[in-house]
Design a protein around this motif. Structure first.
Motif, PDB file in Angstrom:
ATOM      1  N   ASP A 448       0.834  -1.202   0.000  1.00 25.64           N
ATOM      2  CA  ASP A 448       0.000   0.000   0.000  1.00 25.64           C
ATOM      3  C   ASP A 448       0.869   1.252   0.000  1.00 25.64           C
ATOM      4  O   ASP A 448       2.090   1.179  -0.159  1.00 25.64           O
ATOM      5  N   GLU A 449       0.235   2.414   0.193  1.00 27.89           N
ATOM      6  CA  GLU A 449       0.947   3.685   0.083  1.00 27.89           C
ATOM      7  C   GLU A 449       2.021   3.866   1.156  1.00 27.89           C
ATOM      8  O   GLU A 449       2.888   4.730   1.031  1.00 27.89           O
ATOM      9  N   SER A 450       1.966   3.089   2.211  1.00 32.47           N
ATOM     10  CA  SER A 450       2.983   3.214   3.258  1.00 32.47           C
ATOM     11  C   SER A 450       4.289   2.528   2.887  1.00 32.47           C
ATOM     12  O   SER A 450       5.305   2.695   3.574  1.00 32.47           O
ATOM     13  N   SER A 451       4.282   1.745   1.809  1.00 34.26           N
ATOM     14  CA  SER A 451       5.479   0.999   1.418  1.00 34.26           C
ATOM     15  C   SER A 451       6.483   1.906   0.721  1.00 34.26           C
ATOM     16  O   SER A 451       6.129   2.644  -0.212  1.00 34.26           O
ATOM     17  N   ASN A 452       7.714   1.855   1.157  1.00 32.60           N
ATOM     18  CA  ASN A 452       8.818   2.569   0.499  1.00 32.60           C
ATOM     19  C   ASN A 452       9.439   1.616  -0.507  1.00 32.60           C
ATOM     20  O   ASN A 452       9.988   0.580  -0.138  1.00 32.60           O
ATOM     21  N   MET A 453       9.363   1.949  -1.787  1.00 25.31           N
ATOM     22  CA  MET A 453       9.765   1.011  -2.822  1.00 25.31           C
ATOM     23  C   MET A 453      11.272   0.788  -2.868  1.00 25.31           C
ATOM     24  O   MET A 453      11.730  -0.263  -3.327  1.00 25.31           O
ATOM     25  N   VAL A 454      12.054   1.734  -2.396  1.00 26.10           N
ATOM     26  CA  VAL A 454      13.497   1.510  -2.301  1.00 26.10           C
ATOM     27  C   VAL A 454      13.771   0.446  -1.240  1.00 26.10           C
ATOM     28  O   VAL A 454      14.601  -0.451  -1.439  1.00 26.10           O
ATOM     29  N   ASP A 455      13.047   0.523  -0.133  1.00 23.73           N
ATOM     30  CA  ASP A 455      13.193  -0.490   0.912  1.00 23.73           C
ATOM     31  C   ASP A 455      12.719  -1.861   0.437  1.00 23.73           C
ATOM     32  O   ASP A 455      13.272  -2.891   0.837  1.00 23.73           O
ATOM     33  N   CYS A 515      23.388 -18.585 -12.898  1.00 21.77           N
ATOM     34  CA  CYS A 515      22.064 -19.197 -12.890  1.00 21.77           C
ATOM     35  C   CYS A 515      20.974 -18.152 -12.717  1.00 21.77           C
ATOM     36  O   CYS A 515      21.236 -16.952 -12.589  1.00 21.77           O
ATOM     37  N   GLY A 516      19.746 -18.641 -12.669  1.00 21.73           N
ATOM     38  CA  GLY A 516      18.587 -17.765 -12.606  1.00 21.73           C
ATOM     39  C   GLY A 516      18.522 -16.894 -11.371  1.00 21.73           C
ATOM     40  O   GLY A 516      17.927 -15.815 -11.401  1.00 21.73           O
ATOM     41  N   LEU A 517      19.123 -17.338 -10.252  1.00 20.74           N
ATOM     42  CA  LEU A 517      19.074 -16.525  -9.045  1.00 20.74           C
ATOM     43  C   LEU A 517      19.778 -15.191  -9.282  1.00 20.74           C
ATOM     44  O   LEU A 517      19.215 -14.124  -9.045  1.00 20.74           O
ATOM     45  N   GLY A 518      21.025 -15.248  -9.743  1.00 27.25           N
ATOM     46  CA  GLY A 518      21.771 -14.016  -9.996  1.00 27.25           C
ATOM     47  C   GLY A 518      21.228 -13.234 -11.173  1.00 27.25           C
ATOM     48  O   GLY A 518      21.159 -11.999 -11.135  1.00 27.25           O
ATOM     49  N   GLN A 519      20.808 -13.948 -12.222  1.00 29.01           N
ATOM     50  CA  GLN A 519      20.307 -13.278 -13.418  1.00 29.01           C
ATOM     51  C   GLN A 519      19.043 -12.481 -13.154  1.00 29.01           C
ATOM     52  O   GLN A 519      18.794 -11.464 -13.802  1.00 29.01           O
ATOM     53  N   SER A 520      18.251 -12.930 -12.191  1.00 34.14           N
ATOM     54  CA  SER A 520      16.989 -12.246 -11.903  1.00 34.14           C
ATOM     55  C   SER A 520      17.038 -11.391 -10.642  1.00 34.14           C
ATOM     56  O   SER A 520      16.080 -10.670 -10.349  1.00 34.14           O
ATOM     57  N   ALA A 521      18.116 -11.464  -9.882  1.00 33.97           N
ATOM     58  CA  ALA A 521      18.218 -10.699  -8.631  1.00 33.97           C
ATOM     59  C   ALA A 521      17.988  -9.192  -8.824  1.00 33.97           C
ATOM     60  O   ALA A 521      17.372  -8.550  -7.966  1.00 33.97           O
ATOM     61  N   PRO A 522      18.432  -8.590  -9.937  1.00 31.38           N
ATOM     62  CA  PRO A 522      18.210  -7.147 -10.112  1.00 31.38           C
ATOM     63  C   PRO A 522      16.785  -6.766 -10.509  1.00 31.38           C
ATOM     64  O   PRO A 522      16.471  -5.567 -10.557  1.00 31.38           O
ATOM     65  N   ASN A 523      15.925  -7.745 -10.796  1.00 29.14           N
ATOM     66  CA  ASN A 523      14.589  -7.416 -11.307  1.00 29.14           C
ATOM     67  C   ASN A 523      13.789  -6.478 -10.404  1.00 29.14           C
ATOM     68  O   ASN A 523      13.161  -5.526 -10.894  1.00 29.14           O
ATOM     69  N   PRO A 524      13.743  -6.695  -9.088  1.00 32.61           N
ATOM     70  CA  PRO A 524      13.013  -5.746  -8.247  1.00 32.61           C
ATOM     71  C   PRO A 524      13.582  -4.323  -8.316  1.00 32.61           C
ATOM     72  O   PRO A 524      12.835  -3.349  -8.203  1.00 32.61           O
ATOM     73  N   VAL A 525      14.889  -4.216  -8.503  1.00 34.23           N
ATOM     74  CA  VAL A 525      15.507  -2.886  -8.642  1.00 34.23           C
ATOM     75  C   VAL A 525      15.098  -2.257  -9.967  1.00 34.23           C
ATOM     76  O   VAL A 525      14.700  -1.091 -10.026  1.00 34.23           O
ATOM     77  N   PHE A 526      15.195  -3.043 -11.044  1.00 34.54           N
ATOM     78  CA  PHE A 526      14.798  -2.525 -12.363  1.00 34.54           C
ATOM     79  C   PHE A 526      13.352  -2.034 -12.353  1.00 34.54           C
ATOM     80  O   PHE A 526      13.041  -0.959 -12.870  1.00 34.54           O
ATOM     81  N   SER A 527      12.448  -2.832 -11.783  1.00 33.98           N
ATOM     82  CA  SER A 527      11.024  -2.476 -11.826  1.00 33.98           C
ATOM     83  C   SER A 527      10.721  -1.269 -10.943  1.00 33.98           C
ATOM     84  O   SER A 527       9.911  -0.413 -11.323  1.00 33.98           O
ATOM     85  N   THR A 528      11.351  -1.175  -9.779  1.00 32.83           N
ATOM     86  CA  THR A 528      11.092  -0.010  -8.924  1.00 32.83           C
ATOM     87  C   THR A 528      11.711   1.258  -9.516  1.00 32.83           C
ATOM     88  O   THR A 528      11.146   2.344  -9.371  1.00 32.83           O
ATOM     89  N   LEU A 529      12.826   1.114 -10.185  1.00 36.08           N
ATOM     90  CA  LEU A 529      13.401   2.278 -10.879  1.00 36.08           C
ATOM     91  C   LEU A 529      12.519   2.705 -12.049  1.00 36.08           C
ATOM     92  O   LEU A 529      12.382   3.893 -12.343  1.00 36.08           O
TER      93      LEU A 529
END
Length: 541
Positions: A448-455, A515-529
């Motif tokens: 919700d709105e209380s969530s800080n997306m960087v966190d 492997c997929g763990l490292g290859q996808s680890a940046p995804n939350p950063v990419f999407s929040t950016l």
């Protein structure tokens, strides 16, 4: 065991059913909320007032609406037009009132609404038996047409015909990647079981139950609620590809699921539904359980196989792929729990029926675990193509206390955060990828709105950093540096140069990890950016 014996078991189970059935959820969520005491109270109360011959109290699996646990549902076959009654947050203290209502007493007990969107918008295929059958009684599963698909496959279909059915159905792997299941089965079926020059025709079938995404509990729910369904799906897969040995790799944190799987395997072996000459056919199939120690990277198929072999669970480069050289070098089929659970339904109902559900490229249904800042947390199954808004706002009931949804995170640490402005998007493999996320195994965390997306991005990066196996430098070192940069930004100590470095490092980790763990680890950063860049800029400024 033949078809007649199977039908006799089903008939006996159905005819022995009492006129009134009280289903008591005994899945993990309800058990942790006191379901054992509720069931004991139900058994005691019905005996005290002389209803033993008329009322059956049945232990069942997950009913879906986990936020209202413990759940109890009453069905009455002797009352024409009776609508099932769902009781929420049941305690031993109100059990007497529930039983009194069955006798016609005017006692009002708060009930759940089975006509709310959470239930009415679902299309149960994988979950068709969940909350209905007793997961610890094979007779209960057989009475729900269990093992019928396996019988007809072994007696009426060739392995090639079964593979063709799965291909025609359009079923894609539900573990996250969405690879066409029929293509994978066909590849293993054609492979020669030649391990280290042994020229043996041995092959393996593996069920990946190493569910480790934060907020995901779909596979656990299926295994706790309907374990025989997964065993039947694995047996059909083994017949189709020419395997005689199966393994279920499951994390030790799922003790209830492990226990019910062990019971189910013993019961199936006792009736000749696993083992040698199943249904008096030449087909032999054995299933063993392997318990993982909780390493998230063991959800990756090559790391999982290394763990089964007794080695450290670290991935290795592909090719060769498991379909060609997998467990101990033999051709190996690996699918997850939900994928196998679809198979008996497809065989019974028909590949074309399954293919008619969903979207053009994403067929069938998908099971999701709703968690986070949402009113109706729990398990749902919806047709592919259902929108995020329907899931979050209608089925999930939106954010509690009148709050506003800000984003939903799909795909676990490998996925991304989708903003509320994109909630009208369809949930299928292609649409989620275009939004910068992925289907994953089916976890959905609402913020919700209380969530800080960087966190939020920092939380998932910390998870990936801790779970990295350390084999390759980009993941082992890169996730640490990404976590430090996100912490620096979160604390308001970063510069624009740090933001630029964050993006460059994310790109490097994505494209150079093993492997997929490292290859996808940046995804939350990419999407929040991509969607919440202003929150990064505000912290930097």
């Amino acid at each position: 065991m033949d078809l007649t014996e199977l039908q006799e078991i089903a008939h006996k189970e159905r005819t022995n059913s009492k006129p009134t059935r009280i289903r008591c959820c005994m899945a993990a969520g309800c058990l942790s909320s006191g379901a054992v005491a509720v069931k004991e109270s139900l058994e005691k109360t019905k005996a005290e007032i002389g209803l033993t011959d008329k009322v059956e109290v049945r232990s069942v699996g997950c009913m879906g609406l986990c936020c209202q646990a413990p759940l109890v549902q009453v069905d009455r076959s002797e009352v024409q037009g009776f609508i099932p009654l769902l009781y929420e947050k049941v305690t031993p203290e109100i059990v007497s009132s529930i039983v009194a209502e069955l006798q016609g007493d005017e006692i009002k007990v708060q009930k759940g609404d089975l006509n709310q969107p959470f239930f009415t918008k679902q299309l149960p295929i994988v979950l068709e038996n969940s909350g209905k059958v007793d997961p610890e009684r094979i007779e209960s599963y057989i009475a729900a047409d269990g093992y019928q698909a396996l019988y007809h496959v072994l007696r009426d279909r060739t392995p090639t015909e079964v593979v063709d059915d799965i291909t025609r159905s359009g079923l894609r792997g539900r573990g996250g990647a969405g690879y066409p299941t029929g293509v994978k089965w066909a590849t293993v079926a054609k492979a020669k079981g030649d391990a280290y020059g042994a020229h043996s025709e041995r092959k393996f079938v593996i069920c990946n139950a190493d569910e480790g995404d934060p907020g995901a509990f779909m596979d656990r729910s299926v295994l706790e609620s309907d374990p025989h369904r997964v065993l039947e799906g694995m047996a059909i897969a083994a017949y189709s590809v020419g395997a005689n040995q199966g393994y279920i790799y499951i994390r030790a944190e799922y003790p209830i699921a492990i226990n019910r799987l062990q019971i189910a395997i013993r019961q199936a072996q006792r009736l000749g539904l696993l083992g040698s000459n199943i249904f008096d056919s030449p087909f032999d199939f054995k299933i063993d359980i392997r318990i993982g120690a909780g390493a998230y990277v063991c959800g990756e198929e090559t790391a999982l196989m290394a763990s089964i072999e007794g080695k450290r669970g670290t991935p290795h480069p592909r090719p060769p792929y498991p379909a060609e050289s997998g467990l101990w070098g033999f051709p190996t089929l690996i699918n997850n729990v939900e994928t196998y659970a679809n198979v008996p339904w497809i065989i019974r109902k028909g590949a074309d029926v399954f293919a008619s559900i969903g979207t053009e490229k994403s067929k069938g249904t998908k099971v999701f675990a709703l968690a986070g800042k949402i009113k109706n947390t729990g398990i749902i199954e919806v047709p592919m193509g259902t929108t995020l808004r329907q899931i979050v706002e209608e089925m999930g009931g939106g954010v509690p206390d009148g709050g506003t949804a800000k984003a939903v995170q799909t795909g676990g640490p490998s996925g991304g955060c989708i903003p509320a402005s994109a909630f009208d998007s369809a949930v299928d493999y292609e649409s989620l990828t275009q939004l910068g996320s992925m289907m994953g195994s089916g976890g959905m965390i609402v913020m919700d709105e209380s969530s800080n997306m960087v966190d939020v991005a920092r939380f998932f990066m910390e998870f990936c950093m801790d779970e990295s196996c350390g084999k390759c430098i980009p993941c082992r070192v890169g996730t640490v540096q990404l976590y430090k940069l996100l912490t620096k930004i979160s604390e308001g100590k970063a510069s624009f140069a740090d933001l630029e470095l964050l993006e460059e490092l994310c790109d490097m980790v994505k494209h150079t990890s093993l492997c997929g763990l490292g290859q996808s680890a940046p995804n939350p950063v990419f999407s929040t950016l991509r969607y919440f860049r202003d929150e990064y800029l505000t912290l930097i400024k």
